[in-house]
Scaffold this active site. Sequence first.
Site, PDB file in Angstrom:
ATOM      1  N   TYR A  86       0.862  -1.183   0.000  1.00  0.00           N
ATOM      2  CA  TYR A  86       0.000   0.000   0.000  1.00  0.00           C
ATOM      3  C   TYR A  86       0.896   1.230   0.000  1.00  0.00           C
ATOM      4  O   TYR A  86       1.895   1.292   0.721  1.00  0.00           O
ATOM      5  CB  TYR A  86      -0.884   0.036   1.255  1.00  0.00           C
ATOM      6  N   GLU A 102      -3.239   7.432  -4.177  1.00  0.00           N
ATOM      7  CA  GLU A 102      -3.210   6.221  -3.352  1.00  0.00           C
ATOM      8  C   GLU A 102      -3.267   5.003  -4.255  1.00  0.00           C
ATOM      9  O   GLU A 102      -4.061   4.972  -5.210  1.00  0.00           O
ATOM     10  CB  GLU A 102      -4.412   6.231  -2.400  1.00  0.00           C
TER      11      GLU A 102
END
Length: 383
Positions: free
Chosen positions: A101, A189
């Site tokens: 992530y 993101e």
Amino acid sequence: MDLFEYQGKDFFARYGVPTSTGVLVRDPEAAVEAAREVGFPAVVKAQVQVGGRGKAGGVKLVRDEAEALEVATAILGMDIKGHTVHKVWVEHASDIAREYYVSFTLDRGVKQYLCLLSSEGGVEIEEVAKTNPDAIARVHIDPLEGFTETEAAQLVASAGIEEVSRVGVAKVLLQLYQAFVEGDADLVEVNPLIVKTDGNVHALDAKVTLDDSAGYRHPEWEAYRADMELDGREALARSKGLNYIGLDGTVGIIANGAGLAMATLDVVSQAGGRAANFLDLGGGAGADAMANALEVINTDEKVQAVFVNIFGGITRCDEVAKGIQEALERVELSFPMVIRLDGTNAREGHDILRGLLSDKIRVEETMVGAAKTAVELAKKGER
């Protein structure tokens, strides 16, 4: 401006970030053709501007044409957290070895950029923060100094990224940072950022929020705006030049200033209610702006009460009160309205509003008191 995944991948590609190519379609038969084009196995992904698509069944692997037709038919028209799926992105399934992530955003508290990196990707970062916070590495970045190769390498190491993947992950971090800064984004993101079985690092997803105030520098954003899906309220608000975001509550919100509007949403929640919208009038709260705001909120059938929260700084409260008075002559309310005025010439503003008071129009001295009254009125309307 929040981008769909396929738009985010286009945005990333402008800065060299490796992503999956794919095909955007709007009907099941086209999804079958797209899956055939990208090659099986393929992934059919709902395009909605909300997280949790996978858990909701909006991301599915398909192995043949029959499965592609079945899955696309099921996903198109699906409701995911209040968002209806009108289009899907079809891409070839990636061979995934590891999932990470990464995100870049602005930490307003310290006035620096913030990069988060975790070796536990593919799941909601909030869950990782709760269950294993040590798995999230972070670094603040001075906008004037930028994000260096050394800092990227150090962050990758501190996040516990496998040594064989560190160079590739660090390279993508630098590309994402470039996209974030040069692309005038508020957020980039990727979840997951994957390492494929061939060792290449790849952005499997793309969540991007662009800073609308920088739009004048980016004529290419018009292509993104043209493909945005607005509900009726948001389309009407945009046509009237209002800064409006539709929500799913019963208390309509009108405030002057984004910070005050956000605080108003919070205080309504604390009072036990749910906001029906975010609506920022900006610096002006005259008759035209107020009438336009009330007209937009009037179209929301869920609204049972509206809370007008105005703080007069440069904008004088007596002028705002006159604007509300004129607006009410032009718009017939479908709900009770609670008004809170404070700041410059508040007393004069209250004198004007006193002549408007009725069962449908109330004035409160404090923001908390006004929120409580608006929530109570909304709950009465729901019964």
